[in-house]
Enzyme design. Structure first.
Site, PDB file in Angstrom:
ATOM      1  CE  LYS A 152      -1.874   2.715   3.049  1.00 28.95           C
ATOM      2  NZ  LYS A 152      -1.847   3.944   2.240  1.00 28.95           N
ATOM      3  CD  GLU A 227      13.352   0.410   9.104  1.00 26.89           C
ATOM      4  OE1 GLU A 227      13.836   1.338   9.795  1.00 26.89           O
ATOM      5  OE2 GLU A 227      13.957  -0.634   8.875  1.00 26.89           O
ATOM      6  CB  CYS A 261      13.046   8.745   8.456  1.00 23.34           C
ATOM      7  SG  CYS A 261      13.925   7.750   7.247  1.00 23.34           S
ATOM      8  CD  GLU A 351      10.059  12.494  11.790  1.00 21.87           C
ATOM      9  OE1 GLU A 351       8.916  12.064  12.007  1.00 21.87           O
ATOM     10  OE2 GLU A 351      10.920  11.860  11.144  1.00 21.87           O
TER      11      GLU A 351
HETATM   12  P1  NAD Z   1       2.298   7.999   8.115  1.00 20.04           P
HETATM   13  O1  NAD Z   1       2.613   7.203   9.337  1.00 20.04           O
HETATM   14  O2  NAD Z   1       1.244   9.019   8.208  1.00 20.04           O
HETATM   15  O3  NAD Z   1       1.856   7.019   6.914  1.00 20.04           O
HETATM   16  C1  NAD Z   1       2.671   5.958   6.489  1.00 20.04           C
HETATM   17  C2  NAD Z   1       1.816   4.936   5.782  1.00 20.04           C
HETATM   18  O4  NAD Z   1       0.916   4.343   6.735  1.00 20.04           O
HETATM   19  C3  NAD Z   1       0.924   5.516   4.674  1.00 20.04           C
HETATM   20  O5  NAD Z   1       0.858   4.608   3.601  1.00 20.04           O
HETATM   21  C4  NAD Z   1      -0.427   5.634   5.365  1.00 20.04           C
HETATM   22  O6  NAD Z   1      -1.504   5.590   4.463  1.00 20.04           O
HETATM   23  C5  NAD Z   1      -0.414   4.403   6.244  1.00 20.04           C
HETATM   24  N1  NAD Z   1      -1.317   4.454   7.400  1.00 20.04           N
HETATM   25  C6  NAD Z   1      -1.854   5.547   7.995  1.00 20.04           C
HETATM   26  N2  NAD Z   1      -2.645   5.171   9.025  1.00 20.04           N
HETATM   27  C7  NAD Z   1      -2.586   3.830   9.086  1.00 20.04           C
HETATM   28  C8  NAD Z   1      -3.154   2.857   9.955  1.00 20.04           C
HETATM   29  N3  NAD Z   1      -3.946   3.204  10.958  1.00 20.04           N
HETATM   30  N4  NAD Z   1      -2.863   1.560   9.752  1.00 20.04           N
HETATM   31  C9  NAD Z   1      -2.029   1.177   8.744  1.00 20.04           C
HETATM   32  N5  NAD Z   1      -1.479   2.048   7.889  1.00 20.04           N
HETATM   33  C10 NAD Z   1      -1.733   3.362   8.056  1.00 20.04           C
HETATM   34  O7  NAD Z   1       3.691   8.581   7.621  1.00 20.04           O
HETATM   35  P2  NAD Z   1       3.955   9.594   6.420  1.00 20.04           P
HETATM   36  O8  NAD Z   1       3.428  10.919   6.826  1.00 20.04           O
HETATM   37  O9  NAD Z   1       3.513   8.974   5.129  1.00 20.04           O
HETATM   38  O10 NAD Z   1       5.557   9.596   6.388  1.00 20.04           O
HETATM   39  C11 NAD Z   1       6.301  10.371   7.229  1.00 20.04           C
HETATM   40  C12 NAD Z   1       6.822   9.578   8.417  1.00 20.04           C
HETATM   41  O11 NAD Z   1       7.509   8.426   7.958  1.00 20.04           O
HETATM   42  C13 NAD Z   1       7.832  10.360   9.215  1.00 20.04           C
HETATM   43  O12 NAD Z   1       7.606  10.204  10.591  1.00 20.04           O
HETATM   44  C14 NAD Z   1       9.167   9.726   8.830  1.00 20.04           C
HETATM   45  O13 NAD Z   1      10.188   9.868   9.759  1.00 20.04           O
HETATM   46  C15 NAD Z   1       8.757   8.311   8.633  1.00 20.04           C
HETATM   47  N6  NAD Z   1       9.733   7.630   7.780  1.00 20.04           N
HETATM   48  C16 NAD Z   1      10.571   6.700   8.355  1.00 20.04           C
HETATM   49  C17 NAD Z   1      11.532   6.067   7.581  1.00 20.04           C
HETATM   50  C18 NAD Z   1      12.449   5.031   8.177  1.00 20.04           C
HETATM   51  O14 NAD Z   1      12.998   4.237   7.418  1.00 20.04           O
HETATM   52  N7  NAD Z   1      12.648   4.992   9.486  1.00 20.04           N
HETATM   53  C19 NAD Z   1      11.660   6.384   6.227  1.00 20.04           C
HETATM   54  C20 NAD Z   1      10.802   7.344   5.680  1.00 20.04           C
HETATM   55  C21 NAD Z   1       9.836   7.945   6.472  1.00 20.04           C
END
Ligand code: NAD
Length: 449
Positions: A152, A227, A261, A351
């Site tokens: 997804k 992650e 991240c 963050e």
């Molecule tokens: P997010 O947590 O809002 O969304 C991530 C994914 O999860 C999306 O596909 C979203 O649709 C899905 N999602 C949302 N609610 C959900 C639920 N209840 N159950 C299952 N899936 C759900 O994150 P974002 O805003 O897309 O990305 C930014 C965040 O990602 C930042 O905190 C960043 O640090 C983190 N990030 C971490 C890494 C890493 O490798 N550690 C890499 C890139 C981004």
């Protein structure tokens, strides 16, 4: 239908029908049906299919990079680099398929051996900041181990993952093995997390959603790799090559407009070098090329959405120490910003996920370590010093999954990537990434009559 925007122009570039819970169930059912045949594919043949996918990504590199750049607003030069890594990831895991060995263990009365088994159907949930790259980090090892997947992408950025799904079919990966399902986290995401036929969730995203994933996975004792977010420290000692450290620091936080991240968004500087370093840092930040992401020389584009720009702006009160330029008019622009901060300030703890860095002085090595570790997160970080013993001593002392010395580099195809503390657990990339997509089975064969 959901309109997909170009963050640099606010134009609609595609319309996507988000999947429903029923369509999620159907995708899981397809992946479940495809699993027995896919796990039975001979290792050499599975490797060949992954290598063909890698080659197709290379052949379609410019198209994929342009699509990623338009959908995320990221500079085309960075997008090209990311697509290059995607191809490398599939090449790497093609090579890993027949090198993911078990062991034989000395025991009495027989022979004991370990086997690496695929998990079954795995759900892969990815964020919007590196949509294609992070998809490949999960798809590569998941497919190499013999799993089938439902992936997804994030709501805002589904386009390159959908294209990758087409390329997977073109490569000859059988139908049903790779399912790309755009949709809402609250619909597709939660359904995958709770689905009894999904064996594991590989999740990259925010710490808050990561907590929901953990809770949701508990019902079926699903495996999870998380992650999550970061608030990494860039620790600059007075004995560092200050010019080099200051020239690199903006790219450690303003790359991908800070939506990274691994962003080293806390810049910790030894007090005796603080003024000189701050001067060099401002000069280097002024040099970051902000503008049209499609221009080859652009280094920083807009943020991903209007809502995200509001969140980023809420972190900066009053007059910051330095604020760069950003285009006027259409697009979700936010300037590169430097703020002087204390370790306890919100800007130094939460963050931001935008181009905002907190500059923090420290008195000595012990204080640098204390401030660096005074964070809920532990994803990446850098240490700048010309003293090798100190570099390794401080690297041992900082609680973070990935560290670099005299460099900003966090991510390589062959080395493990992942967090400590609330930055998550499990490792992606390298041979360690395979552990998250396989179960270890122990077989004892009695040899005594
Ligand atoms: P997010 O947590 O809002 O969304 C991530 C994914 O999860 C999306 O596909 C979203 O649709 C899905 N999602 C949302 N609610 C959900 C639920 N209840 N159950 C299952 N899936 C759900 O994150 P974002 O805003 O897309 O990305 C930014 C965040 O990602 C930042 O905190 C960043 O640090 C983190 N990030 C971490 C890494 C890493 O490798 N550690 C890499 C890139 C981004």
């Amino acid at each position: 239908m959901t309109a997909i925007l170009n963050p640099a122009t606010e134009e609609t570039i595609a319309e996507i029908a988000p999947a429903s819970a029923e369509e999620t169930d159907a995708a899981v059912a397809r992946a479940k049906k495809a699993f027995p045949a896919w796990r039975a594919v001979a290792p050499g043949d599975r490797a060949r299919l992954l290598r063909r996918l890698a080659t197709l990504v290379e052949e379609h590199g410019e198209e994929l990079a342009r699509l990623e750049s338009r959908n995320v607003g990221k500079p085309i030069s960075g997008a090209r680099g990311e697509v290059g890594m995607v191809a490398q990831v599939f090449h790497y895991y093609a090579g890993a398929v027949d090198k993911h060995f078990g062991e034989t263990i000395p025991v009495a009365g027989g022979i004991d051996l370990t086997l690496r088994e695929p998990l079954g159907v795995v759900g892969l949930i990815v964020p919007w900041n590196f949509p294609l790259n992070i998809s490949s980090w999960k798809l590569g090892p998941a497919l190499a181990c013999g799993n089938t997947v439902v992936l997804k992408p994030a709501e805002l950025t589904p386009l390159t993952a959908l294209r990758l799904g087409e390329l997977a079919l073109e490569a000859g990966i059988p139908e049903g093995v790779v399912n790309i399902l755009p949709g809402k986290g609250s619909v597709v995401g939660t359904r995958l997390v709770e689905h009894p036929d999904v064996a594991k969730i590989g999740f990259t995203g925010s710490t808050e959603v990561g907590q929901e994933v953990m809770r949701g996975a508990a019902g079926t004792i699903k495996r999870v790799t998380l992650e999550l977010g970061g608030k990494s420290a860039n620790v600059v000692f007075a004995d560092a090559d200050l010019e080099k450290a200051a020239a690199a620091a903006p790219y450690a936080v303003f790359d991908n407009a800070g939506q990274d991240c691994c962003a080293r968004s806390r810049i910790l500087v030894e007090a005796s070098a603080y003024d000189r370093f701050a001067e060099l840092l401002v000069e280097a930040t002024r040099g970051v090329e902000v503008g049209d992401p499609e221009d080859d020389s652009t280094e920083m584009g807009p943020l991903v959405s209007a809502a995200h720009r509001e969140t980023v702006a809420s972190f900066v009160d009053g007059d910051p120490f330095f604020r760069g330029d950003a285009p006027d008019g259409k697009g979700f622009w936010y300037p590169a910003t430097l703020v002087e901060a204390r370790p306890e300030d919100r800007i130094a703890r939460d963050e931001v996920f935008g181009p905002v860095a907190a500059l923090i002085p420290f008195a000595d090595e012990a204080e640098a370590i204390r401030i660096a570790n005074d964070s809920d997160y532990g994803l990446s970080g850098s240490i700048w010093t010309e003293n090798g013993g100190r570099a390794l001593r401080v690297a041992r002392a900082i609680d973070t999954g990935v560290l670099s010395i005299n460099s900003n580099s966090s991510v390589r195809v062959s080395t493990p990537f992942g967090g400590f503390k609330r930055s998550g657990f499990g490792r992606e990339l390298g041979m360690h990434g395979l552990a998250g997509y396989s179960e270890l089975k122990n077989v004892y064969y009695a040899t005594e009559d």
